[in-house]
Motif scaffolding. Structure first.
Motif, PDB file in Angstrom:
ATOM      1  N   LEU A  40       4.403  22.551 -18.905  1.00 39.75           N
ATOM      2  CA  LEU A  40       3.052  22.965 -18.519  1.00 39.75           C
ATOM      3  C   LEU A  40       2.057  22.790 -19.674  1.00 39.75           C
ATOM      4  O   LEU A  40       0.842  22.758 -19.445  1.00 39.75           O
ATOM      5  CB  LEU A  40       3.052  24.432 -18.064  1.00 39.75           C
ATOM      6  N   ASN A  41       2.565  22.692 -20.882  1.00 44.96           N
ATOM      7  CA  ASN A  41       1.673  22.459 -22.025  1.00 44.96           C
ATOM      8  C   ASN A  41       0.939  21.135 -21.844  1.00 44.96           C
ATOM      9  O   ASN A  41       1.552  20.096 -21.558  1.00 44.96           O
ATOM     10  CB  ASN A  41       2.476  22.425 -23.325  1.00 44.96           C
ATOM     11  N   VAL A  71      -3.017  24.009 -15.034  1.00 46.35           N
ATOM     12  CA  VAL A  71      -2.176  24.972 -14.313  1.00 46.35           C
ATOM     13  C   VAL A  71      -3.055  26.082 -13.750  1.00 46.35           C
ATOM     14  O   VAL A  71      -4.022  26.507 -14.386  1.00 46.35           O
ATOM     15  CB  VAL A  71      -1.113  25.587 -15.256  1.00 46.35           C
ATOM     16  N   ILE A 131       1.921  32.685 -18.612  1.00 47.56           N
ATOM     17  CA  ILE A 131       1.626  31.272 -18.893  1.00 47.56           C
ATOM     18  C   ILE A 131       1.029  31.133 -20.288  1.00 47.56           C
ATOM     19  O   ILE A 131       1.402  30.229 -21.062  1.00 47.56           O
ATOM     20  CB  ILE A 131       0.656  30.686 -17.842  1.00 47.56           C
ATOM     21  N   ALA A 160      -1.285  25.042 -22.281  1.00 49.04           N
ATOM     22  CA  ALA A 160      -1.628  24.707 -20.893  1.00 49.04           C
ATOM     23  C   ALA A 160      -3.124  24.917 -20.676  1.00 49.04           C
ATOM     24  O   ALA A 160      -3.734  25.817 -21.259  1.00 49.04           O
ATOM     25  CB  ALA A 160      -0.832  25.583 -19.934  1.00 49.04           C
ATOM     26  N   ILE A 204       6.501  17.539 -14.371  1.00 50.58           N
ATOM     27  CA  ILE A 204       6.672  18.969 -14.641  1.00 50.58           C
ATOM     28  C   ILE A 204       8.022  19.424 -14.094  1.00 50.58           C
ATOM     29  O   ILE A 204       8.253  19.430 -12.880  1.00 50.58           O
ATOM     30  CB  ILE A 204       5.529  19.791 -14.014  1.00 50.58           C
ATOM     31  N   ALA A 213       3.453  28.888 -22.336  1.00 58.17           N
ATOM     32  CA  ALA A 213       2.921  27.520 -22.464  1.00 58.17           C
ATOM     33  C   ALA A 213       1.492  27.623 -23.001  1.00 58.17           C
ATOM     34  O   ALA A 213       0.514  27.408 -22.287  1.00 58.17           O
ATOM     35  CB  ALA A 213       2.942  26.810 -21.111  1.00 58.17           C
ATOM     36  N   LYS A 238      -1.015  20.463 -19.422  1.00 58.81           N
ATOM     37  CA  LYS A 238      -1.268  20.225 -17.999  1.00 58.81           C
ATOM     38  C   LYS A 238      -2.263  21.264 -17.451  1.00 58.81           C
ATOM     39  O   LYS A 238      -2.419  22.353 -18.006  1.00 58.81           O
ATOM     40  CB  LYS A 238       0.038  20.329 -17.204  1.00 58.81           C
TER      41      LYS A 238
END
Length: 301
Positions: A169-170, A174, A186, A193, A163, A190, A172
């Motif tokens: 962040l897509n 978070v 966010i 995410a 990261i 992303a 992942k």
């Protein structure tokens, strides 16, 4: 005339004159540059009888909502049970300008999700809780002028190499905080995410450290506070938003908003803002010096 007899009389007159001069400035107050409602704390602060400020003074206490888990801005000491930080210190300056003593301030925890409800329900007089000024919130509460400018960033563990930007962040896991602008950012920046939301930032950091999420995203200054206290964490990705922090008040209390603006304007001009920034946010590694940080704060938002 006998000079020896005259000398004591002259001496008495001179002493009296100096005494009168010494009393000539008693009872005066200084007025800092910048105007506003009340900009210098005084023991004799007076306000119109029907004003919000007069009601607070008559009550003999001001209640301020702050964060309890955000290093540098609002952090509760588990031993002393006292909360301290930049937001807390600004609250104390406003109380002084009202003519209140520190023991007449009640600080209560205001997490992101309950900041606006606390104002609407009259549970607090002010919210000073890393709250971003935005159009939607302006329809619900009054805001002061901005007193700090942050930007959203990303916190990961030191050994994380996957990261590096908000795009990473897509896909992942978070974490952000319920009811915050960071949560919405966010989703927008992303959208793929896997977002988990908790009520506090400290809960997000704990979830990352024990492996439940891979990153925490919110304002850079909040994340810098956690990183400054834990060498296993680091900030990545720079900032991808701008977040102007304002002090919140109940909708319709425009007189209080004007008064708070006056206090903030005075702090910006008389050196108090820089002093508090240096004491709190300015201790985090990588943040700009007080003069540069102040120059970034907009006059309105």
């Amino acid at each position: 005339m006998n000079i020896q007899r005259l000398f004591p009389l002259v001496l008495l007159l001179v002493v009296g004159l100096f005494a009168a001069c010494g009393d000539s400035d008693s009872g005066t107050t200084s007025t800092p540059k910048g105007g506003g409602a009340v900009t210098t704390p005084t023991a004799t602060a007076t306000f119109p009888a029907d004003s919000t400020m007069a009601a607070i003074v008559k009550k003999g206490k001001i209640t301020i909502g702050v964060k309890y888990d955000v290093p540098l801005f609002g952090l509760l000491d588990p031993v002393t049970k006292k909360v301290d930080g930049f937001d807390v210190a600004i609250g104390k300056e406003i109380a002084k300008a009202l003519g209140l003593k520190e023991e007449q301030i009640e600080f209560v925890e205001a997490i992101s999700a309950n900041r606006i409800p606390y104002l609407q329900e009259d549970k607090v007089d002010l919210i000073i809780s890393t709250m971003t000024i935005n159009a939607e919130r302006k329809t619900q509460i009054e805001f002061s002028r901005p007193y700090y400018l942050a930007g959203q960033s990303i916190l990961v563990k030191n050994d994380n190499t996957t990261i590096k930007t908000v795009d990473d962040l897509n896909g992942k896991k978070v974490c952000s905080v319920q009811g915050s602008t960071s949560e919405n950012n966010i989703k927008a920046k992303a959208p793929r995410a896997d977002l988990t939301s908790f009520t506090t930032y400290s809960a997000c950091v704990s979830a990352m450290k024990d492996g439940r999420v891979e990153a925490v995203s919110t304002d850079d200054i909040i994340l810098a506070g956690f990183a400054s206290k834990d060498q296993s964490l680091k900030l990545v990705g720079g900032t991808f938003t701008t977040e102007a922090y304002g002090i919140g008040m109940k909708k319709g209390k425009t007189d209080l908003a004007k008064f708070v603006d006056g206090v903030l304007n005075a702090m910006m001009q008389d050196g108090r803002w820089e002093k508090l920034y240096t004491q709190f946010p300015g201790t985090a590694p990588g943040l700009p010096p007080a003069s540069d940080a102040k120059a970034k704060v907009p006059a309105s938002a």
